[in-house]
Scaffold this motif. Structure first.
Motif, PDB file in Angstrom:
ATOM      1  N   UNK A 128       0.846  -1.210   0.000  1.00  0.00           N
ATOM      2  CA  UNK A 128       0.000   0.000   0.000  1.00  0.00           C
ATOM      3  C   UNK A 128       0.876   1.252   0.000  1.00  0.00           C
ATOM      4  N   UNK A 129       1.933   1.254   0.811  1.00  0.00           N
ATOM      5  CA  UNK A 129       2.831   2.400   0.836  1.00  0.00           C
ATOM      6  C   UNK A 129       3.510   2.632  -0.494  1.00  0.00           C
ATOM      7  N   UNK A 130       3.924   1.544  -1.144  1.00  0.00           N
ATOM      8  CA  UNK A 130       4.547   1.666  -2.469  1.00  0.00           C
ATOM      9  C   UNK A 130       3.523   2.156  -3.484  1.00  0.00           C
ATOM     10  N   UNK A 131       2.312   1.645  -3.401  1.00  0.00           N
ATOM     11  CA  UNK A 131       1.269   2.063  -4.335  1.00  0.00           C
ATOM     12  C   UNK A 131       1.021   3.562  -4.254  1.00  0.00           C
ATOM     13  N   UNK A 132       0.848   4.064  -3.044  1.00  0.00           N
ATOM     14  CA  UNK A 132       0.593   5.500  -2.917  1.00  0.00           C
ATOM     15  C   UNK A 132       1.788   6.314  -3.381  1.00  0.00           C
ATOM     16  N   UNK A 133       2.977   5.820  -3.126  1.00  0.00           N
ATOM     17  CA  UNK A 133       4.192   6.527  -3.551  1.00  0.00           C
ATOM     18  C   UNK A 133       4.291   6.629  -5.066  1.00  0.00           C
ATOM     19  N   UNK A 134       3.679   5.682  -5.769  1.00  0.00           N
ATOM     20  CA  UNK A 134       3.755   5.659  -7.236  1.00  0.00           C
ATOM     21  C   UNK A 134       2.420   6.000  -7.888  1.00  0.00           C
TER      22      UNK A 134
END
Length: 217
Positions: free
Chosen positions: A106-112
């Motif tokens: 989820x953190x990676x998704x929001x970051x990208x």
């Protein structure tokens, strides 16, 4: 539209989901948490991602091997043989593994600027793995959507499907299942005796097609 991330292990379920949702997947993530079979399954994840032209990364979580207790990270000789219905299979649970992996995804998704996570838990997982149950996925989904600016969601498309259902879906997609790894041990071939091997063998039998897997027994 490519707006999604998939957690992909290299096993039968997640590889099927990879092909099933390929048109929407921007990034595939594998996690190396010290699992016995990492060197067997992760290369298959990389193989299929490369075949589909999907970016693939491996995130190390080796700290889990030091602080968590599970036969899945304690060596192949600790893995029990038998069916998932047997109580000894609970030793393969890695506590809150999916919660940890989903949180990172989820953190990676929001970051990208991506807003969906795919995870391939299925109906056969529910009795053994608490972090595969539908209510767990629903709770994590609520946390993800309320805890991100872009309302990232978690989608578990196979949560009510059996392993046989997934095999049927994968065969319709043309997947070569000989290039997947389910076994919880790290042998030359999949053992054929651990819970996930037994479930895999049963699924092909139910579907009525030849199992392309090479087993030790």
């Amino acid at each position: 539209m490519k707006d999604s991330i998939i957690i992909v292990s290299g096993g039968l379920d997640s590889i099927t989901l990879l092909y099933d949702k390929q048109e929407t997947i921007e990034l595939a993530i594998s996690f190396d948490y010290g699992q016995n079979h990492a060197e067997k399954e992760i290369p298959f994840a990389a193989y299929h991602c490369n075949k589909l032209g999907i970016s693939h990364i491996v995130i190390p979580l080796k700290f889990m091997q030091s602080y968590f207790k599970s036969s899945l990270i304690e060596g192949s000789d600790k893995i029990p043989d038998g069916h998932y219905a047997e109580d000894n299979m609970k030793s393969t649970v890695v506590p809150f593994r999916n919660g940890i992996m989903l949180s990172i995804a989820v953190g990676i998704a929001e970051s990208h600027n991506l807003n969906r996570i795919y995870i391939a838990n299925h109906g056969g997982d529910h009795t053994i793995y608490p972090d595969c149950r539908p209510e767990f996925i629903s709770s994590m989904n609520r946390a993800a959507t309320t805890g991100t600016f872009n309302n990232t969601c978690i989608e578990a498309a196979y949560t009510n499907m059996s392993k046989a259902d997934i095999v049927r879906r994968g065969l319709s997609l043309g997947i070569d299942y000989s290039k997947t790894w389910s076994c919880y041990k790290n042998g030359e071939h999949q053992c054929g005796k651990c819970g996930t091997c037994v479930e895999r063998r049963e699924a092909f039998k139910v579907v009525g097609v030849e199992d392309p897997t090479t087993y030790s027994l």
